[in-house]
Design an enzyme around this catalytic site. Structure first.
Site, PDB file in Angstrom:
ATOM      1  N   GLU A   1      -8.527  -5.976   5.441  1.00 23.63           N
ATOM      2  CA  GLU A   1      -7.750  -4.881   4.215  1.00 23.63           C
ATOM      3  C   GLU A   1      -6.869  -5.779   3.194  1.00 23.63           C
ATOM      4  OE1 GLU A   1      -9.127  -0.723   5.287  1.00 23.63           O
ATOM      5  OE2 GLU A   1      -9.520  -0.858   3.339  1.00 23.63           O
TER       6      GLU A   1
ATOM      7  N   ASN B   1       0.863  -1.520   0.193  1.00 25.22           N
ATOM      8  CA  ASN B   1       0.147  -0.223  -0.134  1.00 25.22           C
ATOM      9  C   ASN B   1       1.176   1.459  -0.137  1.00 25.22           C
ATOM     10  OD1 ASN B   1      -2.159   2.086   0.621  1.00 25.22           O
ATOM     11  ND2 ASN B   1      -2.707   1.195   2.445  1.00 25.22           N
TER      12      ASN B   1
ATOM     13  N   GLY C   1     -13.607   5.072  10.879  1.00 25.00           N
ATOM     14  CA  GLY C   1     -12.338   4.543  10.881  1.00 25.00           C
ATOM     15  C   GLY C   1     -11.434   6.181  11.248  1.00 25.00           C
TER      16      GLY C   1
ATOM     17  N   PHE D   1      -9.292  10.225  17.498  1.00 25.47           N
ATOM     18  CA  PHE D   1     -11.476   9.910  18.768  1.00 25.47           C
ATOM     19  C   PHE D   1     -10.409   9.355  20.289  1.00 25.47           C
ATOM     20  CE2 PHE D   1     -15.098  10.264  16.159  1.00 25.47           C
ATOM     21  CZ  PHE D   1     -14.366   9.842  14.394  1.00 25.47           C
ATOM     22  N   ARG D   2     -10.055   9.080  20.402  1.00 27.26           N
ATOM     23  CA  ARG D   2      -9.640   8.048  22.043  1.00 27.26           C
ATOM     24  C   ARG D   2      -9.275   9.580  22.502  1.00 27.26           C
ATOM     25  NH1 ARG D   2      -5.771   3.638  20.088  1.00 27.26           N
ATOM     26  NH2 ARG D   2      -6.143   5.403  18.280  1.00 27.26           N
TER      27      ARG D   2
ATOM     28  N   GLY E   1     -10.734   7.858   8.519  1.00 26.02           N
ATOM     29  CA  GLY E   1     -11.624   7.741   7.120  1.00 26.02           C
ATOM     30  C   GLY E   1     -12.431   6.691   7.792  1.00 26.02           C
TER      31      GLY E   1
ATOM     32  N   ARG F   1     -11.793  15.606   7.992  1.00 22.16           N
ATOM     33  CA  ARG F   1     -12.514  15.488   6.374  1.00 22.16           C
ATOM     34  C   ARG F   1     -13.838  15.812   7.032  1.00 22.16           C
ATOM     35  NH1 ARG F   1     -10.958   9.955   4.161  1.00 22.16           N
ATOM     36  NH2 ARG F   1      -9.210  10.324   3.291  1.00 22.16           N
TER      37      ARG F   1
ATOM     38  N   HIS G   1     -17.663   1.677   7.797  1.00 22.21           N
ATOM     39  CA  HIS G   1     -16.614   1.458   8.447  1.00 22.21           C
ATOM     40  C   HIS G   1     -15.874   2.742   8.845  1.00 22.21           C
ATOM     41  CE1 HIS G   1     -12.601   1.113   6.285  1.00 22.21           C
ATOM     42  NE2 HIS G   1     -12.260   1.748   7.785  1.00 22.21           N
TER      43      HIS G   1
ATOM     44  N   HIS H   1     -12.735   2.703   0.649  1.00 15.14           N
ATOM     45  CA  HIS H   1     -13.222   1.604   0.836  1.00 15.14           C
ATOM     46  C   HIS H   1     -13.734   0.073   0.832  1.00 15.14           C
ATOM     47  CE1 HIS H   1     -13.617   4.541   4.194  1.00 15.14           C
ATOM     48  NE2 HIS H   1     -11.799   3.842   4.427  1.00 15.14           N
TER      49      HIS H   1
ATOM     50  N   GLY I   1     -15.277   1.418  14.352  1.00 22.53           N
ATOM     51  CA  GLY I   1     -15.835   0.483  14.553  1.00 22.53           C
ATOM     52  C   GLY I   1     -16.336  -1.148  15.553  1.00 22.53           C
ATOM     53  N   GLU I   2     -14.490  -1.083  15.467  1.00 21.00           N
ATOM     54  CA  GLU I   2     -14.428  -2.906  15.540  1.00 21.00           C
ATOM     55  C   GLU I   2     -13.985  -2.499  17.394  1.00 21.00           C
ATOM     56  OE1 GLU I   2     -10.873  -3.774  14.224  1.00 21.00           O
ATOM     57  OE2 GLU I   2     -11.584  -3.183  12.333  1.00 21.00           O
ATOM     58  N   ASN I   3     -13.593  -1.144  18.163  1.00 21.02           N
ATOM     59  CA  ASN I   3     -13.163  -1.187  19.002  1.00 21.02           C
ATOM     60  C   ASN I   3     -13.776  -0.372  20.310  1.00 21.02           C
ATOM     61  OD1 ASN I   3     -10.611  -2.290  19.181  1.00 21.02           O
ATOM     62  ND2 ASN I   3      -9.895  -1.076  17.364  1.00 21.02           N
TER      63      ASN I   3
ATOM     64  N   ARG J   1      -2.569  -1.819  -3.567  1.00 22.49           N
ATOM     65  CA  ARG J   1      -3.840  -1.335  -2.878  1.00 22.49           C
ATOM     66  C   ARG J   1      -3.592  -0.649  -3.783  1.00 22.49           C
ATOM     67  NH1 ARG J   1      -4.975   3.570   0.995  1.00 22.49           N
ATOM     68  NH2 ARG J   1      -6.599   3.318   0.766  1.00 22.49           N
TER      69      ARG J   1
HETATM   70  P1  ADP Z   1      -7.332   4.570   9.056  1.00 25.40           P
HETATM   71  O1  ADP Z   1      -6.966   3.118   8.228  1.00 25.40           O
HETATM   72  O2  ADP Z   1      -8.550   5.322   8.411  1.00 25.40           O
HETATM   73  O3  ADP Z   1      -6.482   5.504  10.020  1.00 25.40           O
HETATM   74  P2  ADP Z   1      -8.618   3.147  11.552  1.00 25.40           P
HETATM   75  O4  ADP Z   1      -9.112   2.609  11.467  1.00 25.40           O
HETATM   76  O5  ADP Z   1      -7.530   2.455  11.869  1.00 25.40           O
HETATM   77  O6  ADP Z   1      -8.621   4.547  10.908  1.00 25.40           O
HETATM   78  O7  ADP Z   1      -8.879   3.917  12.842  1.00 25.40           O
HETATM   79  C1  ADP Z   1      -8.609   5.052  13.685  1.00 25.40           C
HETATM   80  C2  ADP Z   1      -9.560   5.322  14.196  1.00 25.40           C
HETATM   81  O8  ADP Z   1      -9.379   5.285  15.514  1.00 25.40           O
HETATM   82  C3  ADP Z   1      -8.496   6.637  15.248  1.00 25.40           C
HETATM   83  O9  ADP Z   1      -9.459   7.784  15.725  1.00 25.40           O
HETATM   84  C4  ADP Z   1      -8.466   5.723  16.782  1.00 25.40           C
HETATM   85  O10 ADP Z   1      -8.660   6.253  18.046  1.00 25.40           O
HETATM   86  C5  ADP Z   1      -9.915   4.862  16.636  1.00 25.40           C
HETATM   87  N1  ADP Z   1      -9.819   3.808  17.387  1.00 25.40           N
HETATM   88  C6  ADP Z   1      -9.014   2.832  18.049  1.00 25.40           C
HETATM   89  N2  ADP Z   1      -9.588   2.170  19.361  1.00 25.40           N
HETATM   90  C7  ADP Z   1     -10.235   2.627  19.875  1.00 25.40           C
HETATM   91  C8  ADP Z   1     -10.544   2.920  20.602  1.00 25.40           C
HETATM   92  N3  ADP Z   1     -10.766   0.962  21.263  1.00 25.40           N
HETATM   93  N4  ADP Z   1     -11.679   3.446  21.585  1.00 25.40           N
HETATM   94  C9  ADP Z   1     -12.031   4.361  20.626  1.00 25.40           C
HETATM   95  N5  ADP Z   1     -11.559   5.094  19.507  1.00 25.40           N
HETATM   96  C10 ADP Z   1     -10.527   4.038  18.663  1.00 25.40           C
END
Ligand code: ADP
Length: 396
Positions: free
Chosen positions: A383, A7, A209, A283-284, A211, A240, A207, A179, A332-334, A90
């Site tokens: 991915e 990538n 993240g 986001f954290r 993005g 964005r 999705h 995505h 979305g995952e965490n 990619r």
């Molecule tokens: P990209 O691939 O678009 O850079 P990611 O899918 O890796 O993005 O997502 C990154 C974002 O997910 C970050 O803003 C991060 O703070 C957030 N993130 C990851 N883990 C957590 C969590 N446990 N709680 C809240 N936000 C999280």
């Protein structure tokens, strides 16, 4: 089979070596500061992360540094380069030319170059990675996997913008969506977890993240998605803006005395949750600030969630129903709170969340209750594995 997944960005290059049949990552890492000085991160499976600073004047030296690390006598995971069966690249924008992944040929590179104007920051950088790999591995087959390809099934009614039709005819101005590899991977996992045929389900993938995009997948095909001609459209993201009235851009650009390019830079790099919160694009950090009472941080989180929920509602209408919703990517995952807050807007669809199951992080879990009318899942995206699988399937 061993697939090198690449990538490539303008000054960075992320890589993984994957055995798709075993779904095993043998090594991964990235090159940074290409063209500046150079930094290589390399981590073999089960081993320590190594960071070195080789000189990386161009992407060719970066690919060479990756190959050297992979074949290193002590920490390498390959005996020789001949173990690499194929390289999966990619590629961000395939325009209307690519509805599927494809083996890279000279004609195909020309077709990708023809899409460069649609993704001027990404496609040329992706192709530099292809050229660098071709130079160092001339006999290894290369495959292009496009972020846009999965969305080429969108109907006209979804992808057309309300601009003069000749702009579409002359310049291909339309929605493409991104995505795609993730939306495809996750929606297929939903079908597996549901134990139902992929082409029998209406699924909405969120999705979320840095993005972020939402995608409506009807009977195994993308029928709408929130990103547009570029990844700027749709949801509020890390930096964005997402959807905005174009008149607002003219208005603030005049007030701030910004050129068109500068205004676009504001929308891409200084907006989103960063722009609203003034805290961070991560986001954290924003969640931590909101917990301490920062109102703008809380507003940015509320706006993010509101927009996701609004699009889920829109796509349930677009598909005349929805069977499943899946959350994926960093948040979305965490992030249980984001998932819960989005779903609290969706009770009208008959969705109820199991709070205990929703506490999951980075695992495939059904987070809705057994009597929820719509099943809701958290599903880690992958991915790189999807690219490795596509690559393996094409070169076999
Ligand atoms: P990209 O691939 O678009 O850079 P990611 O899918 O890796 O993005 O997502 C990154 C974002 O997910 C970050 O803003 C991060 O703070 C957030 N993130 C990851 N883990 C957590 C969590 N446990 N709680 C809240 N936000 C999280």
């Amino acid at each position: 089979m061993k697939i090198l997944v690449i990538n490539c960005g303008s000054s960075s290059l992320k890589y993984q070596v994957i055995d798709p049949s075993k779904e095993e990552v043998l090594a991964k890492g990235l090159c940074e500061r290409i063209g500046i000085d150079g930094r290589l991160v390399y981590q073999p499976k089960g081993g320590e992360k190594e960071i070195t600073e080789p000189s990386l004047p161009t992407h060719t030296e970066a690919v060479q540094a990756v190959l050297d690390a992979l074949c290193n006598e002590k920490t390498g995971v390959l005996k020789s380069l001949s173990e690499i069966d194929a390289v999966g690249h990619r590629i961000v924008h395939g325009g209307e030319s690519f509805a599927n992944s494809a083996i890279i040929t000279e004609d195909m590179i020309k077709a990708i170059e023809a899409c460069n104007d649609l993704a001027p920051l990404h496609n040329p950088a992706n192709l530099i990675g292809v050229r660098a790999c071709q130079k160092l591995m001339p006999n290894v087959p290369m495959v292009a996997v496009f972020d846009t390809a999965f969305h080429q099934t969108m109907p006209e009614v979804a992808y057309m913008y309300g601009t003069p039709y000749e702009y579409y005819e002359k310049y291909k101005v339309r929605k493409y969506g991104f995505h795609g590899t993730s939306h495809s991977f996750v929606s297929q996992r939903v079908a597996v977890l549901e134990g139902k045929p992929y082409d029998s389900l209406k699924t909405i993938v969120c999705h979320l993240g840095n993005g972020a995009s939402v995608c409506a997948v009807k009977n195994g095909k993308s029928v709408d998605t929130t990103m547009g001609l570029s990844p700027l459209q749709g949801l509020l993201m890390g930096t964005r803006s997402g959807d905005i009235d174009p008149s607002a851009i003219e208005y603030f650009a005049k007030k701030e005395n910004l050129s068109f390019a500068e205004a676009m830079n504001v929308l891409n790099k200084k907006s989103g949750v960063l722009g609203i919160s003034g805290v961070s694009s991560d986001f954290r950090d924003i969640e931590a600030a909101a917990k301490e009472g920062n109102k703008r941080a809380q507003l940015s989180l509320d706006m993010f969630v509101y927009k996701v929920a609004k699009y889920v509602g829109a796509y349930a209408a677009a598909m005349n129903g929805v069977d499943c919703i899946a959350f994926t990517a960093g948040l979305g995952e965490n992030d249980a709170t984001t998932r819960k807050n989005v779903c609290s807007y969706l009770e009208f669809l008959g969705i109820t969340i199991d709070e205990e199951k929703n506490k999951t992080r980075g695992e495939e879990v059904k987070i809705s209750t057994d009597d929820s009318k719509v099943r809701v899942y958290a599903i880690p995206t992958n991915e790189e594995l999807a690219i490795a699988r596509e690559t393996a399937a094409l070169v076999k």
